[in-house]
Design a protein around this motif. Structure first.
Motif, PDB file in Angstrom:
ATOM      1  N   ARG A   1       0.836  -1.204   0.000  1.00  0.00           N
ATOM      2  CA  ARG A   1       0.000   0.000   0.000  1.00  0.00           C
ATOM      3  C   ARG A   1       0.873   1.256   0.000  1.00  0.00           C
ATOM      4  NH1 ARG A   1      -4.627   2.322   2.718  1.00  0.00           N
ATOM      5  NH2 ARG A   1      -5.182   4.056   1.336  1.00  0.00           N
ATOM      6  N   ALA A   2       1.965   1.223   0.744  1.00  0.00           N
ATOM      7  CA  ALA A   2       2.864   2.383   0.779  1.00  0.00           C
ATOM      8  C   ALA A   2       3.438   2.658  -0.606  1.00  0.00           C
ATOM      9  CB  ALA A   2       3.981   2.155   1.793  1.00  0.00           C
ATOM     10  N   HIS A   3       3.849   1.604  -1.306  1.00  0.00           N
ATOM     11  CA  HIS A   3       4.359   1.783  -2.676  1.00  0.00           C
ATOM     12  C   HIS A   3       3.283   2.380  -3.581  1.00  0.00           C
ATOM     13  CE1 HIS A   3       8.445   0.291  -2.856  1.00  0.00           C
ATOM     14  NE2 HIS A   3       8.122  -0.771  -2.144  1.00  0.00           N
ATOM     15  N   LEU A   4       2.053   1.920  -3.418  1.00  0.00           N
ATOM     16  CA  LEU A   4       0.953   2.436  -4.243  1.00  0.00           C
ATOM     17  C   LEU A   4       0.704   3.914  -3.941  1.00  0.00           C
ATOM     18  CD1 LEU A   4      -1.334   1.940  -6.265  1.00  0.00           C
ATOM     19  CD2 LEU A   4      -2.775   1.232  -4.330  1.00  0.00           C
ATOM     20  N   LEU A   5       0.739   4.285  -2.674  1.00  0.00           N
ATOM     21  CA  LEU A   5       0.543   5.689  -2.307  1.00  0.00           C
ATOM     22  C   LEU A   5       1.620   6.572  -2.921  1.00  0.00           C
ATOM     23  CD1 LEU A   5      -0.402   5.300   1.473  1.00  0.00           C
ATOM     24  CD2 LEU A   5      -1.906   6.084  -0.369  1.00  0.00           C
ATOM     25  N   ILE A   6       2.861   6.097  -2.888  1.00  0.00           N
ATOM     26  CA  ILE A   6       3.962   6.866  -3.476  1.00  0.00           C
ATOM     27  C   ILE A   6       3.755   7.022  -4.979  1.00  0.00           C
ATOM     28  CG2 ILE A   6       6.443   6.854  -3.953  1.00  0.00           C
ATOM     29  CD1 ILE A   6       6.749   5.325  -1.257  1.00  0.00           C
ATOM     30  N   ALA A   7       3.379   5.922  -5.639  1.00  0.00           N
ATOM     31  CA  ALA A   7       3.173   5.967  -7.087  1.00  0.00           C
ATOM     32  C   ALA A   7       2.031   6.919  -7.455  1.00  0.00           C
ATOM     33  CB  ALA A   7       2.880   4.563  -7.617  1.00  0.00           C
ATOM     34  N   GLU A   8       0.955   6.886  -6.682  1.00  0.00           N
ATOM     35  CA  GLU A   8      -0.171   7.785  -6.957  1.00  0.00           C
ATOM     36  C   GLU A   8       0.222   9.244  -6.711  1.00  0.00           C
ATOM     37  OE1 GLU A   8      -3.855   4.735  -5.850  1.00  0.00           O
ATOM     38  OE2 GLU A   8      -3.115   6.163  -4.366  1.00  0.00           O
TER      39      GLU A   8
ATOM     40  N   LEU B   1       4.954  19.796   2.224  1.00  0.00           N
ATOM     41  CA  LEU B   1       3.634  19.609   2.821  1.00  0.00           C
ATOM     42  C   LEU B   1       2.597  19.297   1.769  1.00  0.00           C
ATOM     43  CD1 LEU B   1       1.831  19.683   5.301  1.00  0.00           C
ATOM     44  CD2 LEU B   1       1.604  22.153   4.989  1.00  0.00           C
ATOM     45  N   GLU B   2       2.591  20.045   0.673  1.00  0.00           N
ATOM     46  CA  GLU B   2       1.617  19.797  -0.385  1.00  0.00           C
ATOM     47  C   GLU B   2       1.816  18.410  -0.998  1.00  0.00           C
ATOM     48  OE1 GLU B   2       0.210  21.579  -4.749  1.00  0.00           O
ATOM     49  OE2 GLU B   2       1.841  22.552  -3.639  1.00  0.00           O
ATOM     50  N   PHE B   3       3.068  18.028  -1.214  1.00  0.00           N
ATOM     51  CA  PHE B   3       3.343  16.736  -1.845  1.00  0.00           C
ATOM     52  C   PHE B   3       2.799  15.587  -0.992  1.00  0.00           C
ATOM     53  CE2 PHE B   3       5.839  12.942  -2.721  1.00  0.00           C
ATOM     54  CZ  PHE B   3       5.865  12.901  -4.110  1.00  0.00           C
ATOM     55  N   TRP B   4       3.153  15.591   0.298  1.00  0.00           N
ATOM     56  CA  TRP B   4       2.797  14.435   1.128  1.00  0.00           C
ATOM     57  C   TRP B   4       1.355  14.487   1.611  1.00  0.00           C
ATOM     58  CZ3 TRP B   4       5.491  10.301   0.645  1.00  0.00           C
ATOM     59  CH2 TRP B   4       6.821  10.422   0.226  1.00  0.00           C
ATOM     60  N   ARG B   5       0.913  15.624   2.096  1.00  0.00           N
ATOM     61  CA  ARG B   5      -0.453  15.685   2.625  1.00  0.00           C
ATOM     62  C   ARG B   5      -1.500  15.662   1.525  1.00  0.00           C
ATOM     63  NH1 ARG B   5      -1.876  21.299   4.991  1.00  0.00           N
ATOM     64  NH2 ARG B   5      -2.046  21.647   2.742  1.00  0.00           N
ATOM     65  N   ASP B   6      -1.259  16.430   0.428  1.00  0.00           N
ATOM     66  CA  ASP B   6      -2.303  16.635  -0.576  1.00  0.00           C
ATOM     67  C   ASP B   6      -2.187  15.708  -1.779  1.00  0.00           C
ATOM     68  OD1 ASP B   6      -3.128  18.658   1.092  1.00  0.00           O
ATOM     69  OD2 ASP B   6      -2.095  20.221  -0.033  1.00  0.00           O
ATOM     70  N   LEU B   7      -0.946  15.358  -2.180  1.00  0.00           N
ATOM     71  CA  LEU B   7      -0.783  14.497  -3.352  1.00  0.00           C
ATOM     72  C   LEU B   7      -0.700  13.024  -2.958  1.00  0.00           C
ATOM     73  CD1 LEU B   7       1.703  16.624  -5.501  1.00  0.00           C
ATOM     74  CD2 LEU B   7      -0.795  16.687  -5.418  1.00  0.00           C
ATOM     75  N   VAL B   8       0.158  12.693  -2.005  1.00  0.00           N
ATOM     76  CA  VAL B   8       0.248  11.301  -1.544  1.00  0.00           C
ATOM     77  C   VAL B   8      -0.940  10.955  -0.654  1.00  0.00           C
ATOM     78  CG1 VAL B   8       1.593   9.666  -0.174  1.00  0.00           C
ATOM     79  CG2 VAL B   8       2.759  11.239  -1.738  1.00  0.00           C
ATOM     80  N   GLY B   9      -1.294  11.865   0.245  1.00  0.00           N
ATOM     81  CA  GLY B   9      -2.332  11.556   1.233  1.00  0.00           C
ATOM     82  C   GLY B   9      -3.716  11.999   0.859  1.00  0.00           C
TER      83      GLY B   9
ATOM     84  N   ARG C   1      -3.350  11.802   7.428  1.00  0.00           N
ATOM     85  CA  ARG C   1      -2.953  13.090   6.848  1.00  0.00           C
ATOM     86  C   ARG C   1      -2.260  13.965   7.892  1.00  0.00           C
ATOM     87  NH1 ARG C   1      -5.175  15.195   2.221  1.00  0.00           N
ATOM     88  NH2 ARG C   1      -5.789  17.153   3.217  1.00  0.00           N
ATOM     89  N   ALA C   2      -2.646  13.832   9.155  1.00  0.00           N
ATOM     90  CA  ALA C   2      -1.953  14.566  10.212  1.00  0.00           C
ATOM     91  C   ALA C   2      -0.518  14.072  10.362  1.00  0.00           C
ATOM     92  CB  ALA C   2      -2.711  14.422  11.536  1.00  0.00           C
TER      93      ALA C   2
ATOM     94  N   ALA D   1       2.870  16.443   9.746  1.00  0.00           N
ATOM     95  CA  ALA D   1       3.965  16.600  10.703  1.00  0.00           C
ATOM     96  C   ALA D   1       5.290  16.089  10.159  1.00  0.00           C
ATOM     97  CB  ALA D   1       3.622  15.873  12.002  1.00  0.00           C
ATOM     98  N   GLU D   2       5.255  15.023   9.382  1.00  0.00           N
ATOM     99  CA  GLU D   2       6.481  14.357   8.946  1.00  0.00           C
ATOM    100  C   GLU D   2       6.915  14.756   7.540  1.00  0.00           C
ATOM    101  OE1 GLU D   2       8.326  12.221  10.732  1.00  0.00           O
ATOM    102  OE2 GLU D   2       7.032  12.230  12.495  1.00  0.00           O
ATOM    103  N   ALA D   3       6.183  15.681   6.897  1.00  0.00           N
ATOM    104  CA  ALA D   3       6.408  15.968   5.479  1.00  0.00           C
ATOM    105  C   ALA D   3       7.842  16.361   5.172  1.00  0.00           C
ATOM    106  CB  ALA D   3       5.452  17.068   5.014  1.00  0.00           C
ATOM    107  N   ASP D   4       8.415  17.246   5.955  1.00  0.00           N
ATOM    108  CA  ASP D   4       9.762  17.740   5.672  1.00  0.00           C
ATOM    109  C   ASP D   4      10.773  16.609   5.706  1.00  0.00           C
ATOM    110  OD1 ASP D   4      11.353  20.397   5.380  1.00  0.00           O
ATOM    111  OD2 ASP D   4      12.459  19.282   6.912  1.00  0.00           O
TER     112      ASP D   4
END
Length: 533
Positions: free
Chosen positions: A319-326, A354-362, A370-371, A375-378
């Protein structure tokens, strides 16, 4: 005796960094040592500046920062300054234009270095017992801390083998708000799948920690005393439920607390161009080539899965790989839209962590997940920047940079990247970082090539005459176009990067590209030729 609020154990324990987990002590030579580092950093960029001038600017900056922090503590929802703001408006405010611009471009590195140079960090007595007791009882752990360089705190925590104990780390410079903003505690609680009322928060200051805890509505508010505890900058009406001399007292209270009910889910004048020769050089495809590395990506995906996995959001390795790919696919679409925006006279903005991880990946994940990503985006972006692929230094790069150093040619890396920090780390791993005067990276600058603003910053750093400036890249429509828009005379494309030979040759015919080389080292001979516009 502790307040009755502490008789029932929390579902989550949130800890401040300095004054709770670590005791910081100012090094007697710290300011002089840090001033020396700044002088050396400026020299790498081709600028001389007196140590005394840097030290005076540093002394003034730290005094002003202290006052700013005190004033911010009075605000209800203070924001944190960006790395660039701290360096531009405080640390380097008195320094000459090009040095000022160089330090601003390197702001993240400068602040990380400042944190570890000015102070020593030692674990506070009893803190390992606190962590062990919480872990044994299934109490989730998080960090909520004001910081100029959260990356430095993460590294110090890892050096002491404690990083894996914490489900989330929330640092003000990474999330854009600072205590007593209650949002930092609310974010950490959400990331751990609980509410603030189900948390104890442990700090060491009244004006920041106690006030933040009360505003967020934590179930228990505790102080472990430090030099800051009894000396708030102004009167504070809120009080803690308990104050202990060290975390040892917290460990005792935690051991005696009964189990809780089940948790709910949860201004110098700019000089005229000096005429000194300058080389701007791209990173990916020019300094190094890349190949996919499944093991690196697997390790990163495993880390992401550990952070995100929970009853409300099961995330395994696949699932983590899929989230990264999406997320990457959405990023590609975003880049395409930004490129079209530039063509229409707008800006070609870079995606932030923040935009990449919270909004695009998450985009489709739970509120808790998403929280975590917020917090961990950077830190995630830095790790991802190094895990996407394995890099190999291109032939002749080291020789080219050594030649530039010997001939007094200033070198600035100008790179489109999701993580400038990762670019610096890769250059350091290749052993070429000491030969590079500065880095201008799109995630830090805010704009990506061919937007000219990223090249414009490199020109400010070097006070360069565009007529004597070279740009070495591998993408004509990114590198050469951005350089051409700022009047840079020699726009060189190296073959073997990410652009095929036919496209390179077409760019030469159009005049977008002035020169082509087979390897980066071939530029050494061209540097002896007169520049042309």
């Amino acid at each position: 005796m502790p307040d009755s609020a502490l008789t029932v154990a929390p579902h989550a324990l949130l800890l401040d960094f300095g004054g709770v987990i670590f005791q910081t002590a100012k090094r007697p030579t710290g300011r002089d040592d840090f001033a020396t580092r700044i002088v050396e950093r400026a020299a790498r960029g081709g600028w001389e500046i007196e140590h005394a001038r840097v030290r005076a600017s540093l002394d003034a900056a730290l005094t002003a920062l202290r006052h700013w922090k005190h004033a911010s503590s009075r605000r209800r929802t203070p924001r944190e300054m960006t790395h660039r703001e701290i360096v531009a408006d405080f640390l380097a405010a008195d320094l000459p234009g090009p040095v000022h611009a160089l330090l601003v471009a390197e702001a993240g590195e400068v602040l990380e270095e400042m944190n570890t140079t000015l102070s020593d960090h030692a674990l506070r007595p009893g803190i390992r017992d606190v962590i062990a007791e919480a872990t044994a009882r299934g109490i989730r752990l998080g960090i909520v801390s004001n910081a100029h360089a959260g990356r430095s705190h993460r590294a110090i925590l890892a050096e002491h083998g404690l990083d894996a104990a914490f489900g989330v780390q929330v640092y003000s410079d990474e999330v854009g708000m600072r205590k007593p903003h209650p949002g930092m505690i609310e974010l950490a609680a959400t990331a751990l799948g609980v509410t603030p009322a189900q948390c104890w928060y442990v700090g060491d200051t009244q004006d920041r920690d106690v006030v933040a805890g009360r505003r967020a509505g934590v179930g228990g508010m505790i102080l472990t005393a430090s030099g800051h505890t009894d000396n708030p900058p102004f009167a504070v009406t809120e009080t803690a439920d308990a104050v202990f001399p060290t975390p040892e007292g917290l460990a005792e209270v935690l051991r005696s607390a009964v189990a809780p009910a089940s948790a709910a889910p949860a201004a110098a004048t700019e000089p005229e161009p000096t005429g000194a020769p300058v080389l701007m050089i791209d990173h990916g495809g020019v300094i190094s080539t890349t190949v996919p590395d499944a093991a690196l990506l697997d390790a990163f995906a495993s880390h992401l899965a550990r952070l995100l996995n929970g009853p409300d959001e099961p995330v395994d390795l696949a699932r983590a790989h899929l989230l990264i790919a999406e997320g990457r696919a959405r990023h590609v679409e975003r880049k395409r839209a930004q490129r079209q925006n530039l063509a229409g006279g707008g800006a070609n903005r870079e995606v932030g962590a923040l935009e990449f991880w919270r909004d695009l990946v998450g985009a489709d994940l739970s509120v808790r997940a998403r929280a975590v990503l917020t917090a961990e985006a950077d830190d995630l972006m830095f790790q991802y920047g190094r895990a996407k692929s394995r890099r190999t230094l291109r032939t002749g790069v080291a020789e080219l940079l050594e030649h530039c150093r010997a001939e007094g040619v200033r070198v600035v890396v100008v790179s489109n990247t999701v993580s400038g920090r990762a670019v610096r780390a890769e250059c350091a791993a290749h052993g070429i970082d000491p030969l590079i005067g500065a880095y201008v990276c799109s995630d830090e600058n805010g704009y990506r090539k061919p937007d000219p603003r990223i090249v414009e910053e490199a020109l400010r750093i070097t006070a360069a005459d565009p007529a004597r400036t070279w740009f070495l890249g591998d993408k004509p429509h990114n590198d050469a176009l951005a350089a051409q828009s700022m009047g840079i005379a020699r726009r060189v494309i190296v073959r073997g990067g990410t652009t095929d030979d036919d496209a390179i040759d077409a760019a030469v015919r159009s005049g977008e590209v002035t020169d082509v080389v087979s390897e980066p080292g071939d530029l050494i001979d061209l540097l002896a030729a007169p520049a042309r516009i």
